[in-house]
Design an enzyme around this catalytic site. Structure first.
Site, PDB file in Angstrom:
ATOM      1  N   HIS A 101     -22.191  -5.033  61.615  1.00  0.00           N
ATOM      2  CA  HIS A 101     -20.798  -4.582  61.456  1.00  0.00           C
ATOM      3  C   HIS A 101     -20.057  -4.734  62.772  1.00  0.00           C
ATOM      4  O   HIS A 101     -20.614  -4.521  63.839  1.00  0.00           O
ATOM      5  CB  HIS A 101     -20.732  -3.131  60.957  1.00  0.00           C
ATOM      6  CG  HIS A 101     -21.549  -2.171  61.743  1.00  0.00           C
ATOM      7  ND1 HIS A 101     -22.912  -2.042  61.573  1.00  0.00           N
ATOM      8  CD2 HIS A 101     -21.217  -1.314  62.725  1.00  0.00           C
ATOM      9  CE1 HIS A 101     -23.378  -1.138  62.410  1.00  0.00           C
ATOM     10  NE2 HIS A 101     -22.368  -0.674  63.129  1.00  0.00           N
TER      11      HIS A 101
ATOM     12  N   GLU B 180     -26.828   2.149  65.067  1.00  0.00           N
ATOM     13  CA  GLU B 180     -27.450   3.210  64.264  1.00  0.00           C
ATOM     14  C   GLU B 180     -27.595   2.811  62.804  1.00  0.00           C
ATOM     15  O   GLU B 180     -28.478   3.314  62.107  1.00  0.00           O
ATOM     16  CB  GLU B 180     -26.622   4.507  64.364  1.00  0.00           C
ATOM     17  CG  GLU B 180     -26.713   5.121  65.765  1.00  0.00           C
ATOM     18  CD  GLU B 180     -25.887   6.378  65.925  1.00  0.00           C
ATOM     19  OE1 GLU B 180     -25.123   6.718  64.989  1.00  0.00           O
ATOM     20  OE2 GLU B 180     -26.006   7.009  66.982  1.00  0.00           O
TER      21      GLU B 180
ATOM     22  N   ASN C  24     -22.606  -3.389  68.225  1.00  0.00           N
ATOM     23  CA  ASN C  24     -23.765  -2.776  68.865  1.00  0.00           C
ATOM     24  C   ASN C  24     -25.001  -3.504  68.330  1.00  0.00           C
ATOM     25  O   ASN C  24     -25.094  -3.763  67.121  1.00  0.00           O
ATOM     26  CB  ASN C  24     -23.845  -1.286  68.520  1.00  0.00           C
ATOM     27  CG  ASN C  24     -22.690  -0.506  69.138  1.00  0.00           C
ATOM     28  OD1 ASN C  24     -22.180  -0.861  70.201  1.00  0.00           O
ATOM     29  ND2 ASN C  24     -22.269   0.556  68.480  1.00  0.00           N
TER      30      ASN C  24
ATOM     31  N   ILE D 181     -16.453   6.787  59.398  1.00  0.00           N
ATOM     32  CA  ILE D 181     -16.485   8.191  58.979  1.00  0.00           C
ATOM     33  C   ILE D 181     -16.367   9.139  60.176  1.00  0.00           C
ATOM     34  O   ILE D 181     -15.947  10.289  60.018  1.00  0.00           O
ATOM     35  CB  ILE D 181     -17.777   8.465  58.169  1.00  0.00           C
ATOM     36  CG1 ILE D 181     -17.607   9.637  57.229  1.00  0.00           C
ATOM     37  CG2 ILE D 181     -18.976   8.663  59.094  1.00  0.00           C
ATOM     38  CD1 ILE D 181     -18.736   9.769  56.201  1.00  0.00           C
TER      39      ILE D 181
END
Ligand code: 5GP
Ligand code: ZN
Length: 113
Positions: free
Chosen positions: A101, A96, A88, A32
């Site tokens: 993912h 976050e 990450n 996004i």
């Protein structure tokens, strides 16, 4: 599936997010807030918090994600120019959304800035 996990909701088709690819194991959709001209997320349907939480019997999910990332890069026309694939891991690693993912980013005109 966790009802308070964003990527569980998305991967189960509960949000309006368009999938570029879907099978029984993963979904692929556009980030996004893209950090590059092409920025896709490859997300397992199974809720796994991060690489830290990956169990040995889930290793095939990771290889599937990388094989599909390679195909998606080609489909996006960035396989030859090049791209980055990364996870990450936890807050210190920049994570976050706490549902595993794989980021696929690329498409810079003059190489990575
Ligand atoms: P992380 O920092 O956890 O590795 O990456 C999470 C990524 O998910 C970020 O790049 C962020 O822009 C993306 N993201 C967060 N919420 C949404 C959403 O609702 N839809 C989509 N498509 N991407 C999201
Ligand atoms: Zn989840």
């Amino acid at each position: 599936m966790s009802t308070d996990c964003l990527f569980c909701q998305i991967s189960q088709g509960k949000m309006s997010t368009q999938f570029l690819y879907e099978d029984d194991i993963i979904v692929v959709f556009k980030d996004i807030n893209p950090m590059a001209p092409v920025h896709l997320l490859l997300v397992p349907k199974e809720h796994i918090r991060s690489i830290n939480d990956l169990e040995p019997d889930q290793a095939s999910i990771i290889s599937h994600m990388f094989m599909k990332a390679k195909e998606m890069a080609k489909e996006q026309g960035i396989n030859e120019s090049g791209y980055r694939l990364f996870f990450n891991v936890e807050k210190g690693g920049g994570q976050e959304v706490f549902h595993l993912h794989l980021h696929l980013i690329g498409g810079w005109k003059e190489g990575r800035k």
